[in-house]
Design an enzyme around this catalytic site. Structure first.
Site, PDB file in Angstrom:
ATOM      1  CG  ASP A 148       3.016   3.789 -12.744  1.00  0.00           C
ATOM      2  OD1 ASP A 148       3.119   3.509 -13.949  1.00  0.00           O
ATOM      3  OD2 ASP A 148       3.917   4.365 -12.093  1.00  0.00           O
ATOM      4  CG  ASP A 156       0.111  -4.370   6.097  1.00  0.00           C
ATOM      5  OD1 ASP A 156      -0.246  -4.730   7.235  1.00  0.00           O
ATOM      6  OD2 ASP A 156       0.377  -3.192   5.796  1.00  0.00           O
ATOM      7  CD  GLU A 181      -4.156  -5.789   8.599  1.00  0.00           C
ATOM      8  OE1 GLU A 181      -3.982  -5.518   9.796  1.00  0.00           O
ATOM      9  OE2 GLU A 181      -3.666  -5.111   7.670  1.00  0.00           O
ATOM     10  CG  ASN A 191      -1.706   1.306   1.332  1.00  0.00           C
ATOM     11  OD1 ASN A 191      -2.640   1.521   0.575  1.00  0.00           O
ATOM     12  ND2 ASN A 191      -1.326   2.174   2.257  1.00  0.00           N
TER      13      ASN A 191
END
Length: 479
Positions: free
Chosen positions: A229, A259, A283, A170
């Site tokens: 991208d 995550d 998660e 992320n």
């Protein structure tokens, strides 16, 4: 979600949890095996109707053929000892874990992060530095060297265990300051000088950029990686020497724990899984089972069953076992539900042994937390429950009885395995109940040893069983 480990930002987040539940006395779950993760086995439900279920299947899974389908170990906790010895510590435990029936190991993020020798890995800088480049103030990561990590993975495979990598895609951290044409300011988005020289990034690869102002979510002020991208897609999951395929084919990881998947669309994990392969779990920190199911289906991935986690907290700490009738991800689709009692981020349940008795006798893919197993709880009792899971916890589930203090459920068995009956008692006294089993005129016993009864079921399959105070018993055919 994880606790941030970085020097320049302080992050506080408030989580809102929304519950979606439906109450039913008997939950019979009919699900389809997922491609690549399960082999289909044709069995029959208690009412004679065929359905498909399965056993977790992999090239390295020791318990492929066993009814329970496997148990995962979360092989770390927040702030494990620094100093570069954690990979060696885990390595020494693998044989015992394998012998206990644990079939997979989830490791913390393995690459070099901004906080160098003190980082838990959730502030990644260089995805290809596993502890072999001198950057961010250290050569080794907090956990050790690349050589020690490879040794751990090799040992796990020799013990017929899978190894899952914690994937943080992320956000990034530890970049240099640069003039950012998309913001008109300087941002910490220059990762062109990373020591591995692979997957260099700049302001063009983070939001806000030419692809838009933002995606689903950012975290803690870190630069938010732009998965739209093509360059980022290429390096994360498309190219043969990119992150995903390098981790799988060179480092030999078998699967992924993604995550903070709230921060980007489920299509990202779906694309990773389609191009890289391996087991995956996300998660998605939310107690709303509808949201968990939506994410798992769109990501084509398993998801941590936070709905189950918070229901167990209400049940075992709140003296209301009736809430175990409510909806959870494992009831929607046990093949996409990873159940857990605690982890490196959250540890709310105090009645942990009852909670482990619940997840290790029910459907889903149960996870054992390192500190619960190695430090805080009774390892022999956990090993007993792992054995029960791997050998008796078969078939779909029927809830037989609940009240504030008691919960009884039956696993209906399949493929010749008789299944079990689990009895949870959250009161201060012994309890007894008449229940209906799947077995007529058959002697049964409590495989936990908590009860010394050896009752014989009646011709109509009814029998009286008992359960100790603040405890559990697990009953099956005496064989």
């Amino acid at each position: 979600m994880k606790k941030p480990n970085f020097r320049f930002f302080v992050f506080g987040a408030a989580l809102a949890f929304f519950y979606s539940c439906e109450t039913n006395e008997s939950t019979d779950i009919d699900t389809k095996a997922q491609s690549e993760q399960f082999e289909v086995i044709n069995v029959t439900t208690h009412d004679g109707q065929p359905f498909s279920t399965g056993k977790k299947s992999s090239s390295t899974g020791k318990y492929v053929a066993n009814p329970g389908g496997g148990v995962m170990m979360q092989a770390f906790y927040w702030d494990v000892p620094a100093g570069g010895n954690w990979w060696n510590t885990v390595n020494t435990k693998l044989t015992d874990w394998s012998n206990a029936g644990i079939g997979s190991v989830w490791l913390p993020p393995v690459s070099k992060a901004q906080n160098g020798p003190f980082s838990m890995g959730y502030d990644p800088t260089d995805y290809f530095d596993f502890g072999d480049y001198n950057q961010n103030g250290t050569t080794e990561t907090r956990f050790g060297s690349k050589t020690e990590l490879v040794s751990l993975i090799t040992k796990a495979h020799a013990e017929n265990m899978q190894v899952y990598a914690d994937i943080v895609i992320n956000h990034n951290s530890g970049g240099q300051s640069e003039a950012n044409p998309f913001t008109g300011t300087n941002t910490w988005t220059n990762f062109t000088g990373i020591s591995s020289g692979k997957f260099k990034r700049s302001a063009a690869n983070f939001y806000k950029n030419s692809f838009g102002n933002n995606d689903e979510g950012s975290f803690g002020g870190f630069p938010d990686l732009c998965h739209a991208d093509p360059y980022v897609k290429d390096w994360l999951w498309l190219r043969a020497d990119g992150v995903g395929k390098y981790y799988k084919n060179t480092m030999k990881f078998d699967g992924w724990r993604f995550d903070y998947v709230k921060g980007f669309g489920p299509w990202v994990v779906n694309a990773w899984n389609a191009n890289v392969g391996g087991f995956s779990v996300g998660e998605y920190w939310d107690a709303n089972v509808n949201t968990l199911e939506w994410w798992a289906n769109n990501a084509n991935s398993s998801v941590f069953d936070f709905a189950c986690y918070y229901k167990m907290n209400d049940a075992f700490d709140g003296n209301n076992l009736n809430v175990l009738n409510d909806d959870m991800m494992w009831k929607r689709n046990p093949y996409k539900a990873v159940t857990f009692v605690s982890n490196h981020d959250t540890d709310e349940i105090s009645g942990k042994m009852l909670a482990y008795a619940y997840i290790l006798t029910h459907e889903g893919y149960p996870t054992i937390f390192y500190r619960d197993y190695e430090e805080w709880l009774n390892k022999s009792k956990l090993n007993n429950l792992i054995w029960i899971h791997n050998n008796k916890a078969t078939g779909n589930t029927s809830i037989l009885y609940t009240d504030n203090d008691e919960y009884i459920a039956r696993r209906n068995g399949y493929n010749g395995n008789p299944g079990l009956v689990v009895y949870l008692n959250n009161s201060d006294t012994w309890q007894e109940r008449w229940i209906q089993t799947n077995w007529a005129n058959t002697q049964i016993k409590d495989f936990t040893g908590n009860s010394t009864w050896y009752p014989t079921t009646q011709g109509d399959k009814w029998v009286k069983i008992q359960c100790p105070p603040r405890g559990y018993s697990v009953w099956s055919i005496n064989q």
